[in-house]
Structures are given as C-alpha cells and as structure tokens.
Design an enzyme around this catalytic site. Structure first.
Site, PDB file in Angstrom:
ATOM      1  N   CYS A 123       0.861  -1.184   0.000  1.00  0.00           N
ATOM      2  CA  CYS A 123       0.000   0.000   0.000  1.00  0.00           C
ATOM      3  C   CYS A 123       0.895   1.230   0.000  1.00  0.00           C
ATOM      4  CB  CYS A 123      -0.887  -0.014   1.244  1.00  0.00           C
ATOM      5  SG  CYS A 123      -1.996   1.396   1.349  1.00  0.00           S
ATOM      6  N   HIS A 151      -9.059  -3.907  -2.038  1.00  0.00           N
ATOM      7  CA  HIS A 151      -8.094  -3.106  -1.271  1.00  0.00           C
ATOM      8  C   HIS A 151      -8.449  -1.616  -1.352  1.00  0.00           C
ATOM      9  CE1 HIS A 151      -3.756  -2.156  -0.023  1.00  0.00           C
ATOM     10  NE2 HIS A 151      -4.220  -0.998  -0.443  1.00  0.00           N
ATOM     11  N   GLU A 152      -8.751  -1.146  -2.560  1.00  0.00           N
ATOM     12  CA  GLU A 152      -9.016   0.287  -2.727  1.00  0.00           C
ATOM     13  C   GLU A 152     -10.356   0.687  -2.112  1.00  0.00           C
ATOM     14  OE1 GLU A 152      -6.582   2.011  -3.426  1.00  0.00           O
ATOM     15  OE2 GLU A 152      -5.334   0.412  -4.241  1.00  0.00           O
TER      16      GLU A 152
HETATM   17 NI    NI Z   1      -3.622   0.993  -0.185  1.00  0.00          NI
END
Ligand code: NI
Length: 179
Positions: free
Chosen positions: A102, A144-145
């Site tokens: 990330c 994830h986003e």
């Molecule tokens: Ni991220």
C-alpha cells in the site's frame, strides 16, 4: 496535472469513512481523478483511493497490469479505471490469500485474504455505470481500494501477522512462497 502528497499510516484521513460524491462530473472531481492517476503511475502503484491523497471522497483509480492477470481470469480493462462511489458484492464464499502493499504503508508487504470473485459497481466521470464481475488480482485490487473508502487498511484484514515483511526481506525470503 500534479503529483499529490500521499497520506501515510497514522494520518486520521486513512481511518475515516469517505463521503459519497454527489456530482461525478464536477470539474474538481475530474481534476482530483487526473491527479490521482498521475500520482499512482508516478509512485508507481496499481491503485489509489482518494483518502490516500487527503480527499475523504469515494473515488478510486486502479489498473491491472497484464503480468498480474491470472491464467483463468477474464481479460482486464484497458488502461486505468476511474471509479466513483464504488460498491462491492462478493460472489461465492471462496477467499484467497495474496501479497499486498500500500502506498500509504511504504516498504511493507503482507498476505491478505480476499474474496476470489466479486461484482463491483460504480460510475465513471461521465456518470456512466461501470458493472464488472472479476476475480483474482483484479478483484483483490478493487477490494483493497474500496476498503480505503471505509477507513480500512490491509493490515486490519491480515489473519497471520507472521506474513508481514519489509519489501527487501520479502524479496530475499518470501517472494517464492505462496502465502
Ligand atoms: Ni492501499
């Protein structure tokens, strides 16, 4: 166009639920999306959510590099996807572990369980509907986003913290391992 500053772990903008965007075509939203794409490609990263650039709005950008597409998966969308007000519906119960990093948690990488297959929906900057059923890496990036829009970082999704590593040590010891 501008490269934006990325908020890092500890910044409260990363753990706050983001607000829905009322007008996806608003010039400010378009400019933010353009700058996010530039910031993501510069980093480089495969995805970026607006809270990561200090904008608490439900907007994500991502792309699915061809080498990351699994053999059995559907072909990825061309280029970068800009998605406003996305929602996710998991399809089936199957989860898969995979490595994630990330841009807000630099230098680290961890193994995260995600739904293998999801349907996601949202609109683009023209207000046109986007509705895709995807699996594998593509599904992982979107999960994830979208988590970022709910103030959730991948560390909170991890089920085994022994599978968290610095990137250079990961390259030495873990890159060959299936998490
Ligand atoms: Ni991220």
């Amino acid at each position: 166009m501008a490269i934006l500053k990325i908020a890092r772990l500890g910044n409260p903008v990363l753990i706050r639920p983001a607000d829905a965007i009322a007008d996806p075509g608003h010039p400010e939203v378009r400019r933010l999306a353009r700058d996010m794409v530039e910031t993501m490609l510069d980093a480089p990263g495969v995805g970026l959510a607006a809270p990561q650039v200090h904008a608490s709005l439900r907007l994500i950008v991502f792309h699915v590099p061809a080498p990351r597409v699994e053999a059995e998966a559907e072909p990825p969308p061309e280029g970068v996807t800009v998605l406003v007000n996305p929602t996710i519906e998991p399809l089936g119960d199957e989860t898969v572990m995979g490595w994630e990093g990330c841009l807000s948690i630099p230098d680290l990488r961890g193994a995260v369980p995600r739904h293998r297959t999801i349907r996601y929906r949202g609109v683009d900057l023209e207000g046109q509907a986007i509705d895709r059923t995807v699996s594998g890496f593509h599904a992982r990036v979107v999960q994830h986003e979208v988590d970022h829009l709910d103030g959730i970082l991948y560390l909170s999704r991890m089920t085994d913290l022994s599978l968290l590593a610095f990137n250079d040590e990961w390259m030495r010891f873990m890159s060959e391992r299936q998490p």
